[in-house]
Write a protein that holds these residues in place. Structure first.
Motif, PDB file in Angstrom:
ATOM      1  N   LEU A  70      68.449  60.819  30.421  1.00  0.00           N
ATOM      2  CA  LEU A  70      69.432  60.031  29.670  1.00  0.00           C
ATOM      3  C   LEU A  70      70.618  60.455  31.009  1.00  0.00           C
ATOM      4  O   LEU A  70      71.554  60.047  30.857  1.00  0.00           O
ATOM      5  N   ASP A  71      70.970  61.955  30.980  1.00  0.00           N
ATOM      6  CA  ASP A  71      72.229  62.006  32.422  1.00  0.00           C
ATOM      7  C   ASP A  71      72.497  61.393  33.165  1.00  0.00           C
ATOM      8  O   ASP A  71      73.264  60.933  34.053  1.00  0.00           O
ATOM      9  N   GLY A  72      70.780  61.076  33.865  1.00  0.00           N
ATOM     10  CA  GLY A  72      71.129  60.698  35.065  1.00  0.00           C
ATOM     11  C   GLY A  72      71.495  59.244  35.020  1.00  0.00           C
ATOM     12  O   GLY A  72      72.081  58.010  35.314  1.00  0.00           O
ATOM     13  N   ALA A  73      70.463  58.276  34.153  1.00  0.00           N
ATOM     14  CA  ALA A  73      71.318  56.712  33.174  1.00  0.00           C
ATOM     15  C   ALA A  73      72.379  56.694  33.194  1.00  0.00           C
ATOM     16  O   ALA A  73      72.555  55.725  33.010  1.00  0.00           O
ATOM     17  N   SER A  74      72.726  57.687  32.230  1.00  0.00           N
ATOM     18  CA  SER A  74      74.031  57.693  32.013  1.00  0.00           C
ATOM     19  C   SER A  74      75.311  56.820  32.993  1.00  0.00           C
ATOM     20  O   SER A  74      75.974  56.501  32.710  1.00  0.00           O
ATOM     21  N   ASP A  75      75.223  58.484  34.242  1.00  0.00           N
ATOM     22  CA  ASP A  75      75.857  58.392  35.029  1.00  0.00           C
ATOM     23  C   ASP A  75      76.329  57.349  36.231  1.00  0.00           C
ATOM     24  O   ASP A  75      77.094  57.045  36.134  1.00  0.00           O
ATOM     25  N   THR A  76      74.386  56.372  36.149  1.00  0.00           N
ATOM     26  CA  THR A  76      74.820  55.086  37.047  1.00  0.00           C
ATOM     27  C   THR A  76      74.493  54.023  36.014  1.00  0.00           C
ATOM     28  O   THR A  76      75.227  53.218  36.588  1.00  0.00           O
ATOM     29  N   LEU A  77      74.728  54.160  34.827  1.00  0.00           N
ATOM     30  CA  LEU A  77      75.085  52.494  33.679  1.00  0.00           C
ATOM     31  C   LEU A  77      76.728  53.019  33.810  1.00  0.00           C
ATOM     32  O   LEU A  77      77.115  51.684  34.709  1.00  0.00           O
ATOM     33  N   MET A  78      77.542  53.871  33.750  1.00  0.00           N
ATOM     34  CA  MET A  78      78.847  53.542  33.680  1.00  0.00           C
ATOM     35  C   MET A  78      79.232  53.411  35.260  1.00  0.00           C
ATOM     36  O   MET A  78      80.682  52.900  35.465  1.00  0.00           O
ATOM     37  N   ALA A  79      78.216  53.701  36.279  1.00  0.00           N
ATOM     38  CA  ALA A  79      79.564  54.012  37.801  1.00  0.00           C
ATOM     39  C   ALA A  79      79.151  51.907  37.507  1.00  0.00           C
ATOM     40  O   ALA A  79      80.154  51.700  38.565  1.00  0.00           O
ATOM     41  N   ARG A 114      64.604  51.796  25.753  1.00  0.00           N
ATOM     42  CA  ARG A 114      62.987  52.461  25.001  1.00  0.00           C
ATOM     43  C   ARG A 114      62.932  53.613  24.551  1.00  0.00           C
ATOM     44  O   ARG A 114      62.509  54.136  23.448  1.00  0.00           O
ATOM     45  N   LEU A 115      63.438  54.621  25.430  1.00  0.00           N
ATOM     46  CA  LEU A 115      63.936  56.450  25.115  1.00  0.00           C
ATOM     47  C   LEU A 115      64.478  55.541  24.018  1.00  0.00           C
ATOM     48  O   LEU A 115      64.980  56.722  23.285  1.00  0.00           O
ATOM     49  N   ILE A 116      66.253  55.368  24.562  1.00  0.00           N
ATOM     50  CA  ILE A 116      67.514  55.032  23.441  1.00  0.00           C
ATOM     51  C   ILE A 116      66.705  54.497  22.483  1.00  0.00           C
ATOM     52  O   ILE A 116      67.348  55.184  20.723  1.00  0.00           O
ATOM     53  N   PHE A 117      66.308  53.995  22.297  1.00  0.00           N
ATOM     54  CA  PHE A 117      65.972  53.420  20.926  1.00  0.00           C
ATOM     55  C   PHE A 117      65.018  54.187  19.669  1.00  0.00           C
ATOM     56  O   PHE A 117      64.697  54.173  18.556  1.00  0.00           O
TER      57      PHE A 117
END
Length: 225
Positions: A70-79, A114-117
């Motif tokens: 989640l941390d990695g995905a959050s950083d990627t999405l926000m970037a 999938r992870l978030i939901f």
């Protein structure tokens, strides 16, 4: 500390970081195919070619792995969202770019929604839920800034509720993602994305007639993905 001991420590740290990255990527890939709840540490170990016990030399628990995902995905999405907004010539173009950047991110990383939901179905508070809240706060803050710029430039209908506009923006993407996951083909999210975005942008400018902003962006939004 002797130089050889320091060098050994650095190599071990680098090896751990590489293995952690491999486990995170494996978790993300497996989550794209099935429910994260069904993915075991044995599955992750097999995916990266290590023993199940070795997984816990790099992460304290399976939850810690999902937190890293989640941390990695959050950083990627926000970037991606920040880049999309920053490169756009106008606030309305920024909204369009952010919407499609989010859609493209989901297509590339279907394991993330999938992870978030799945996590949001749990009644109790968790570290993963806290991570999702943090992501949403950053997302909403960026989005509110763009909407405020649009309002300041009088590109929105008079009296537009910016908080509601932000909720609708994020909710529109989430609704598209949910429907695509239900269909079994996450790429289907792109089928209606531009149409939904067109309705959203025109709704923001409703009451202003055909503004320069809507005229300028409508042709691009009508393109078939």
């Amino acid at each position: 500390m002797p130089m050889h001991a320091e060098a050994t420590g650095k190599r071990l740290k680098q090896a751990t970081e590489v293995r952690q990255a491999g486990l995170v990527e494996a978790a993300l890939q497996l989550a794209a195919q099935r429910s994260p709840a069904d993915i075991t540490t044995g599955d992750l170990a097999q995916a990266v070619g290590i023993s199940q016990g070795a997984v816990f030399r790099h992460f304290a628990s399976k939850e810690a792995i999902w937190l890293a995902v989640l941390d990695g995905a959050s950083d990627t999405l926000m970037a991606r969202l920040q880049t999309a907004a920053g490169a756009a010539p106008t606030p309305m173009a920024a909204l369009q770019a952010m919407f499609m950047a989010h859609v493209d991110f989901v297509v590339a990383h279907p394991g993330v929604p999938r992870l978030i939901f799945q996590e949001l179905q749990h009644a109790q508070d968790t570290a993963l839920k806290a991570g999702v809240r943090s992501l949403m706060q950053k997302y909403r803050s960026l989005l509110m800034g763009v909407l405020q710029q649009a309002q300041d430039q009088r590109l929105l209908a008079p009296g537009t509720d910016l908080q509601a506009a932000a909720v609708l923006f994020i909710g529109s993407v989430q609704g598209l993602v949910m429907q695509s996951l239900l269909s079994g083909d996450v790429r289907a999210v792109t089928t209606h994305a531009r149409g939904v975005l067109t309705i959203y942008l025109r709704g923001l400018a409703a009451g202003r007639g055909r503004t320069a902003a809507t005229d300028r962006h409508a042709p691009a939004l009508k393109e078939t993905p």
